[in-house]
Design a protein around this motif. Structure first.
Motif, PDB file in Angstrom:
ATOM      1  N   GLU A 220      29.146  50.248  30.052  1.00  0.00           N
ATOM      2  CA  GLU A 220      29.286  50.681  28.609  1.00  0.00           C
ATOM      3  C   GLU A 220      30.203  49.719  28.016  1.00  0.00           C
ATOM      4  OE1 GLU A 220      28.087  53.189  26.452  1.00  0.00           O
ATOM      5  OE2 GLU A 220      26.570  53.117  27.949  1.00  0.00           O
ATOM      6  N   ARG A 221      31.270  49.356  28.963  1.00  0.00           N
ATOM      7  CA  ARG A 221      32.370  48.671  28.534  1.00  0.00           C
ATOM      8  C   ARG A 221      33.083  47.666  29.289  1.00  0.00           C
ATOM      9  NH1 ARG A 221      37.439  49.277  24.982  1.00  0.00           N
ATOM     10  NH2 ARG A 221      36.302  50.843  23.587  1.00  0.00           N
ATOM     11  N   PHE A 222      33.268  46.534  28.676  1.00  0.00           N
ATOM     12  CA  PHE A 222      33.997  45.498  29.642  1.00  0.00           C
ATOM     13  C   PHE A 222      35.432  44.983  29.206  1.00  0.00           C
ATOM     14  CE2 PHE A 222      29.502  44.716  29.835  1.00  0.00           C
ATOM     15  CZ  PHE A 222      29.345  44.475  30.914  1.00  0.00           C
ATOM     16  N   LEU A 223      36.112  44.684  29.978  1.00  0.00           N
ATOM     17  CA  LEU A 223      37.426  44.170  29.754  1.00  0.00           C
ATOM     18  C   LEU A 223      37.377  42.671  29.991  1.00  0.00           C
ATOM     19  CD1 LEU A 223      39.739  47.157  30.334  1.00  0.00           C
ATOM     20  CD2 LEU A 223      38.978  46.437  28.042  1.00  0.00           C
ATOM     21  N   PHE A 224      37.754  41.719  29.006  1.00  0.00           N
ATOM     22  CA  PHE A 224      37.660  40.441  29.382  1.00  0.00           C
ATOM     23  C   PHE A 224      39.019  39.893  29.763  1.00  0.00           C
ATOM     24  CE2 PHE A 224      33.537  41.053  27.445  1.00  0.00           C
ATOM     25  CZ  PHE A 224      32.812  40.422  28.243  1.00  0.00           C
ATOM     26  N   LEU A 225      39.570  39.413  30.759  1.00  0.00           N
ATOM     27  CA  LEU A 225      40.831  39.164  31.242  1.00  0.00           C
ATOM     28  C   LEU A 225      41.308  38.004  31.137  1.00  0.00           C
ATOM     29  CD1 LEU A 225      40.837  41.483  34.441  1.00  0.00           C
ATOM     30  CD2 LEU A 225      40.780  42.126  32.178  1.00  0.00           C
ATOM     31  N   GLY A 226      40.266  37.026  30.607  1.00  0.00           N
ATOM     32  CA  GLY A 226      40.590  35.368  30.675  1.00  0.00           C
ATOM     33  C   GLY A 226      41.848  35.102  29.556  1.00  0.00           C
ATOM     34  N   GLY A 227      42.036  36.056  28.646  1.00  0.00           N
ATOM     35  CA  GLY A 227      42.897  35.601  27.614  1.00  0.00           C
ATOM     36  C   GLY A 227      44.413  35.974  28.051  1.00  0.00           C
ATOM     37  N   ILE A 228      44.577  36.861  29.125  1.00  0.00           N
ATOM     38  CA  ILE A 228      45.856  37.390  29.706  1.00  0.00           C
ATOM     39  C   ILE A 228      46.773  36.306  30.141  1.00  0.00           C
ATOM     40  CG2 ILE A 228      47.091  38.758  31.297  1.00  0.00           C
ATOM     41  CD1 ILE A 228      44.531  40.496  31.279  1.00  0.00           C
ATOM     42  N   GLN A 229      48.032  36.139  29.491  1.00  0.00           N
ATOM     43  CA  GLN A 229      48.684  34.857  29.796  1.00  0.00           C
ATOM     44  C   GLN A 229      49.697  34.952  30.920  1.00  0.00           C
ATOM     45  OE1 GLN A 229      48.221  32.112  27.993  1.00  0.00           O
ATOM     46  NE2 GLN A 229      46.775  33.179  26.861  1.00  0.00           N
ATOM     47  N   ASP A 230      49.987  36.515  31.283  1.00  0.00           N
ATOM     48  CA  ASP A 230      51.029  36.720  32.431  1.00  0.00           C
ATOM     49  C   ASP A 230      50.363  37.019  33.807  1.00  0.00           C
ATOM     50  OD1 ASP A 230      50.159  39.101  31.257  1.00  0.00           O
ATOM     51  OD2 ASP A 230      52.068  39.664  31.089  1.00  0.00           O
ATOM     52  N   LEU A 231      49.321  36.766  33.997  1.00  0.00           N
ATOM     53  CA  LEU A 231      48.651  37.126  35.256  1.00  0.00           C
ATOM     54  C   LEU A 231      48.208  36.186  36.141  1.00  0.00           C
ATOM     55  CD1 LEU A 231      46.473  40.657  34.960  1.00  0.00           C
ATOM     56  CD2 LEU A 231      48.634  40.155  36.080  1.00  0.00           C
ATOM     57  N   ASN A 232      48.336  34.633  35.685  1.00  0.00           N
ATOM     58  CA  ASN A 232      47.630  33.805  36.468  1.00  0.00           C
ATOM     59  C   ASN A 232      48.882  32.664  37.018  1.00  0.00           C
ATOM     60  OD1 ASN A 232      48.823  32.405  34.093  1.00  0.00           O
ATOM     61  ND2 ASN A 232      46.712  31.823  33.379  1.00  0.00           N
ATOM     62  N   ALA A 233      50.210  33.255  37.088  1.00  0.00           N
ATOM     63  CA  ALA A 233      51.163  32.497  37.477  1.00  0.00           C
ATOM     64  C   ALA A 233      51.082  32.227  38.890  1.00  0.00           C
ATOM     65  CB  ALA A 233      52.501  32.887  37.405  1.00  0.00           C
ATOM     66  N   ILE A 234      51.228  30.992  39.719  1.00  0.00           N
ATOM     67  CA  ILE A 234      51.365  30.949  41.186  1.00  0.00           C
ATOM     68  C   ILE A 234      52.730  30.643  41.455  1.00  0.00           C
ATOM     69  CG2 ILE A 234      50.737  29.553  43.209  1.00  0.00           C
ATOM     70  CD1 ILE A 234      48.003  29.212  41.668  1.00  0.00           C
ATOM     71  N   ASP A 235      53.446  31.597  42.049  1.00  0.00           N
ATOM     72  CA  ASP A 235      55.020  31.388  42.145  1.00  0.00           C
ATOM     73  C   ASP A 235      55.335  31.148  43.605  1.00  0.00           C
ATOM     74  OD1 ASP A 235      57.619  31.404  42.112  1.00  0.00           O
ATOM     75  OD2 ASP A 235      57.921  33.547  42.023  1.00  0.00           O
ATOM     76  N   VAL A 236      55.767  29.764  44.080  1.00  0.00           N
ATOM     77  CA  VAL A 236      55.927  29.366  45.386  1.00  0.00           C
ATOM     78  C   VAL A 236      57.289  29.251  45.430  1.00  0.00           C
ATOM     79  CG1 VAL A 236      55.848  27.678  47.162  1.00  0.00           C
ATOM     80  CG2 VAL A 236      53.939  28.032  45.328  1.00  0.00           C
ATOM     81  N   GLY A 237      57.899  30.775  46.090  1.00  0.00           N
ATOM     82  CA  GLY A 237      59.419  30.803  46.074  1.00  0.00           C
ATOM     83  C   GLY A 237      59.789  30.476  47.420  1.00  0.00           C
TER      84      GLY A 237
END
Lengths: 462, 746
Positions: A220-237
């Motif tokens: 019934e419903r989709f949530l498109f995540l492509g526009g989320i700005q704060d879930l794609n970071a790769i943090d090599v600490g």
């Protein structure tokens, strides 16, 4: 208002009230009459539908057959019709394809041309890799690769270069966007998903896209995540590596290859360029596939999975997330926020067995992290895909190895443990016996690798 | 027809110009099967059986017909009755009658206002099946007690007492192989199997059809032969042939698979019922499940050899499984098997076996690659055990002009020896091999075909030329047609435009198959150009007031020739064209015939392979194709055919296969699990063009498209066997099979 705005071959497009699961391919061909983009399989395997998509982070190729229109919001799309200039002048890769007789039937040619133009723009010259997502049945590829090589030194045409920066006016016009189905932050997603726990999350759509286009699912419903700005970071600490759920396999490959070269190689064999550009680590884990290639490697690295539901967060060892075939430890409304694993001296060895080297599903994917102190196995983490209904740690093998002299002795000591850990299926990709044999052989390979014998993941390939 | 081939210097032929449709292909402008639309167009889907073998008890279309947007539903009842022979087979295959005969067999079709509406309606169609026992394996289908696919399908060629699933038999040869084996120092007999593979064209079948209540129709489709589509559609829909006009779209690969008719009559039947245009595009899964894979085979080959390499006798039995209909190419398998060798004692038998699988369709030299796999493997093993050079042995026994072919006739001028000699001289053959690598050699043979052909060449008023041919361009043939016309007319290549004519604008043309296009349409183009030249000379002669016989054609101009011709300046084609309206009207050359001189073709391939002993994986490290082209018109496209055949052969040998489960359902109906090679799977395939002219073509052309897939299975199997130290007798040589063989061998 549900409005999707993007650039198509340099021209702005605004769409209202389109079905959210309309694929870019169908829309291009049926609504826009742009039939240069071809449908060869409609499942992301052949690359005939390849398009270029640009945004602030660069230009990449994607399969338009498993790409939904809302995923394009705020981006620039270029099809084969837009690879040549507005005045009809040919792109250098098009000229080279004609000159080198790179088409026989010509049906796959538009997809190749787009892949080649994208590689050309990005200055990529490893054409076997760049073109592994495009099938050609006529040529044997030699004239196509020659054409790509020939065009490599030509400058990038202006009309292609300008896709890199979206005009400011366009960015403003697309403000607001597809409200209610395309959250722009993790907080927004958390709230929406709690409110609509039955929604299907669409990250790269390489898996969900198939389910929808093949009519296996009609949610019934989709949530498109492509526009989320704060879930794609790769943090090599200094202590840990943390990868946001929306990081694509391409991005992870680039970021991780130096830390864990074997994982870099594994990712390079993951799907095709087009698939790696779309697929995310969150999707690869959350869909729970028994043959996903990332989980075994991450489990061997000691990864933990970070989940979030509303404002509640928890984390768990990745191997504990997979409960049974198609069943994961994930509550309604809960989503993967990130994966993390400790920074560590690289001991990771990944081996993927498939019928074909590139763009193929693993029959067996084995990942080993074996730490040795004073000549003995100090700690062994061994995980496999393709050997059970879920990605699985080989705990009996690990225990058998533990404390053994790191030599043929350890391999012999583990010999019987394999059967305790695994009773793999026979299916069209491999038989039970082949899976068990090759899993055992992978340990031998890991040992030889460690001894400096000249062997690497490439040689394992069929 | 024999040609003296006095012409040995060419201006255009043998060069490598850009193809005329090159820009269309790289810009997306070329229009393929699914790229056409029509006002009011409906979208169609076909509903297919999920069972390998089932009686269709009942089809209830009422709910589907009432569904939103649905305009027509058709079943078998909507097609012609009373057909027989191959037309009945085609109809039975594209729409099941009383029984569904394989997983994917069509049972009904729906046309609706959108593809989504059609898909939704398809779920409302109710089909009641009674599942029947099935068989999908060729050897099991011949065994006593196997389910019978169709009683009474066998023809008179089948020996008494065989299972009813064996429907045709071929038996040929000469001498007595037993006598030959008695003379041999070593005799080897082995069994070989190959799995069905799909042609794997990237473009799914697609068409757009309109058929009115008056029986007049238009059809656009991707096909290798639109006159054949026209003929079949007319028969299956019971309309007059000429009332249906068929236009061939660009074709996105065929390799034989688009010689058959699968969907066009269905689209037309739906259109007739809905009275609207209907578009039908096959999903990829349907392409795998319901269109032509090649036959799978089981083969026994026995060959005797003397210590000096002389083959003393050979025999083979070739069992080919072609799905639920007669037609597996077993006679070609049998006839091609020993064709490269001049043998005193030879005997070959082929059986056509029916199973619950899709109706096989032609795939590039149908039947021949499997035969070469079996025969050339045994020859390789004989060479290994007797310590003989594989090329020297083949040269010693090679078929040559005048030797008697294994299937009867004496060979005309052929180029097998020349390909072997070129292979022997090629640096690849003497290059050192890496440790653990193996090298394989194989020869291959294909007949090549000519077929009915009509060509028209029309002069435009500016002196450029419009060439109409009837053979769809599947690999650059427009370029070679332009080149041959330009060569004959003495005009630039760019001045000729070649169009694939539709069925209403040219006489009957046989399908683009049998490697016939450059041979037959090329021959017809040359003859049509010569016909045009005669007319051009006549116009010039009339202007000059001299006899037409006193005019010659040279370099695009009429020139007076002979003692009494007079002294006139050369008259260029442009001048004659400009005035043609006043000098007798349009100038059009044409040619129609069924030529009979298609030259057979041989090839020799060299392959290096490495085998990973821990995983059984194979890497092809080097590949060289040597093949006789007769005369290469456009060498780049000849090389393209050589490379393409080798690439498909690599997939077939190592990886590609139809996988059926115990229920007879196809397990890998998609590119996800039916893996055709990608760029990184293949080496840059090297090619050598040998030119031994075919006496049956004015320039010496032989077909080149199919022979290139004949040697690869064997050459790769020989390379892998030599690398692994174990003889591989079953294809594909997937890693697990190689690992098992390595374990068994050690």
């Amino acid at each position: 208002m549900r409005e999707i705005a993007f650039l198509l071959n340099g021209e702005p497009v605004e769409l209202c009230d389109v079905p959210v699961t309309r694929t870019l391919l169908d829309w291009l061909r049926e609504d826009r009459g742009l039939t240069g983009t071809k449908e060869g399989c409609n499942e992301g395997d052949c690359g005939a539908c390849t398009v270029m998509v640009s945004d602030g982070s660069g230009t990449r190729t994607l399969n338009s057959c498993i790409l939904f229109l809302p995923q394009l919001h705020g981006k620039a799309v270029r099809t084969v019709e837009g690879v040549s200039g507005p005045d009809g002048s040919l792109h250098p890769v098009q000229q080279a394809m004609v000159r080198h007789h790179g088409s026989q039937c010509g049906f796959c040619t538009p997809g190749f041309v787009v892949s080649m133009a994208c590689a050309h723009k990005n200055g990529m010259h490893d054409f076997d890799v760049q073109l592994a997502g495009n099938l050609c049945r006529c040529t044997g590829y030699a004239p196509i690769v020659r054409a790509a090589e020939d065009a490599a030194s030509e400058p990038v045409p202006d009309w292609i270069a300008e896709d890199g920066t979206l005009p400011a006016a366009f960015a403003t016009a697309s403000d607001g966007g597809v409200s209610g189905i395309a959250p722009e932050s993790a907080d927004e997603l958390a709230a929406l998903y709690v409110a609509h726990p039955d929604a299907v999350l669409v990250a790269g759509a390489t898996d969900v896209g198939l389910a929808v286009t093949k009519a296996l699912q009609e949610p019934e419903r989709f949530l498109f995540l492509g526009g989320i700005q704060d879930l794609n970071a790769i943090d090599v600490g200094p202590k840990a590596v943390r990868i946001g759920a929306m990081a694509t396999l391409s991005e992870i490959g680039d970021a991780i290859a130096d830390l864990h070269p074997s994982l870099g190689e594994l990712i390079r064999r993951f799907g095709s360029v087009q698939v790696r550009n779309a697929a995310t680590i969150g999707g690869n884990i959350a869909n729970g596939s028994p043959v996903g290639d990332l989980p075994p490697a991450l489990i061997a690295l000691g990864a933990r999975l970070h989940l979030r539901r509303g404002n509640d967060r928890r984390d768990l060892p990745l191997e504990d997330f997979f409960l049974d075939y198609g069943v994961q430890d994930r509550a309604p409304g809960e989503f993967v926020e990130a994966v993390s694993f400790p920074r560590q001296t690289d001991r990771l060895r990944c081996y993927k067995l498939s019928k074909r080297f590139d763009q193929d599903i693993s029959a067996v994917c084995g990942c080993f992290s074996i730490r040795v102190r004073n000549g003995r196995v100090n700690e062994a983490r061994v995980a496999f895909g393709g050997m059970a209904a879920i990605p699985t740690r080989a705990r009996h093998v690990e225990n058998a190895l533990s404390g053994q002299e790191w030599s043929e002795t350890a391999i012999r000591a583990a010999r019987d443990a394999w059967g305790q850990d695994f009773t793999p299926l026979t299916d069209l990709r491999a038989s039970t016996a082949y899976r068990l044999d090759s899993a055992r052989n992978m340990l031998t390979r890991a040992f030889l690798d460690d001894q400096g014998t000249d062997t690497n993941v490439l040689e394992v390939a069929p | 027809m024999a040609f003296d081939q006095e012409k040995d210097e060419f201006k255009v032929v043998g060069t490598r110009p850009d193809r005329p449709d090159g820009i269309d292909k790289v810009t997306g402008r070329a229009r393929f099967g699914a790229d056409a639309t029509a006002p009011g167009m409906l979208h169609a889907v076909i509903i297919r059986s999920p069972h390998a073998h089932a009686r269709i008890v009942k089809i209830d279309t009422s709910k589907a017909e009432a569904a939103h947007g649905v305009k027509a539903v058709v079943t078998r009842a909507d097609f012609a009755e009373g057909l027989d022979g191959e037309n009945w087979n085609i109809l039975e295959n594209l729409m099941a009658g009383e029984r569904a005969l394989y997983d994917g067999h069509a049972v009904a079709a729906i046309a609706a206002t959108s593809s989504l509406a059609a898909r939704d309606a398809a779920r409302m169609l109710e089909v009641e099946y009674e599942v029947l026992p099935h068989v999908t394996d060729v050897d099991k289908a011949m065994q006593e007690g196997a389910p019978v696919i169709r009683e009474g399908a066998a023809d008179g060629s089948v020996p008494a007492g065989m299972h009813p699933n064996v429907v045709r038999c071929h038996d040929s040869g000469h001498g007595d192989p037993e006598d030959g084996f008695a003379e041999a120092d070593l005799v080897i007999e082995e069994r070989f199997t190959t799995e069905a593979t799909h042609q794997g064209y990237i473009e799914p079948h697609a068409c757009l059809g309109t058929l009115g209540p008056d029986g007049r129709g238009e059809l656009w489709c991707c096909t290798q032969g639109h006159w054949n589509v026209q003929k079949v559609c007319a028969a299956l829909l019971d309309i007059e042939t000429s009332k249906l006009r068929v236009t061939a779209s660009e074709i996105g690969g065929g390799f034989g698979g688009k010689t058959a008719v699968f969907i066009e009559p269905v689209a037309l039947a739906l259109s007739r019922k809905a009275n609207r245009p209907v578009k039908l595009v096959m999903p990829r899964a349907d392409v795998f499940r319901a269109t032509g894979p090649t036959a799978s085979t089981s083969m026994d080959v026995k060959i005797g050899m003397k210590k000096d390499g002389t083959i003393t006798g050979a025999s083979g039995e070739f069992r080919c499984q072609g799905g639920a209909f007669p037609g597996a190419p077993m006679e070609f398998t049998a006839m091609c098997a020993f064709a490269p060798y001049a043998l005193k004692h030879v005997h070959q038998v082929g059986y056509d076996v029916m199973t619950n699988r899709p109706k096989q369709a032609a795939y590039r030299a149908p039947g021949s690659p499997m035969a070469a796999f079996a025969v050339e493997s045994v020859i390789d093993e004989l060479c290994n055990r007797l310590g003989l050079d594989p090329i020297d042995v083949r040269l010693k026994n090679a078929s040559r002009e005048g030797t008697k072919a294994n299937f009867g006739p004496s060979w005309d001028r052929i180029g097998l020896v020349e390909t072997l000699e070129a292979a022997k001289e090629h640096p690849h053959f003497s290059a050192p091999l890496a440790e653990g690598a193996g090298r394989g050699i194989s020869c291959g043979f294909w007949f090549n075909h000519a077929g009915e052909t009509a060509v028209q060449l029309a002069l435009s008023e500016d002196g450029t030329v419009q060439l109409s041919v009837g053979t769809p361009d599947i690999g650059g043939s427009r370029a070679s047609m332009c080149m041959m016309a330009a060569e004959e007319l003495g005009i630039p290549y760019e001045d000729v435009r070649t169009t694939i004519a539709d069925t209403a604008t040219l006489g009957y043309n046989e399908i683009s198959h049998g490697s016939r296009v450059t041979y037959a349409s090329g021959l017809a183009t040359i003859e049509a150009a010569r016909d045009t030249v005669k007319k051009l000379c006549k116009r010039a002669a009339a202007k000059w007031g001299i006899d037409a016989e006193a005019v010659e054609w040279r370099d695009g101009c009429a020139i007076p020739s002979g003692p009494n011709a007079g002294d006139f300046d050369p008259m260029p084609i442009k001048e004659i064209a400009r005035d043609m309206g006043k000098t007798g009207g349009p100038i059009v050359g044409h040619f129609e015939a069924t030529p009979e001189g298609a030259g057979v073709s041989f090839a020799t391939h060299i392959v290096d392979a490495e085998v990973d002993r821990e995983t059984g994986a194979t890497t092809i490290t080097r590949y060289t194709v040597v093949q006789d082209a007769g005369k290469a018109i456009h060498p780049s496209y000849v090389e393209g055919q050589y490379q393409g055949g080798a690439a498909q052969g690599i997939g077939w040998a190592l990886n590609e296969e139809y996988v059926y489960d115990d229920d007879g359902r196809l397990q890998n109906a998609g590119f996800l699990d039916y893996r055709i090679p990608v760029a990184s799977d293949l080496p840059m395939i090297d090619t050598v063009i040998v030119e031994v002219p075919n006496p049956g073509h004015p320039y010496g052309v032989r077909g080149v498209g199919e022979t290139s897939i004949c040697p690869p299975l064997a050459a790769i199997a020989n390379a892998v066997s030599n690398a692994a130290g174990v003889r591989m007798q079953d294809l594909p040589m997937r890693p697990s099979r190689i690992l098992e063989a390595l374990k068994a061998g050690s």
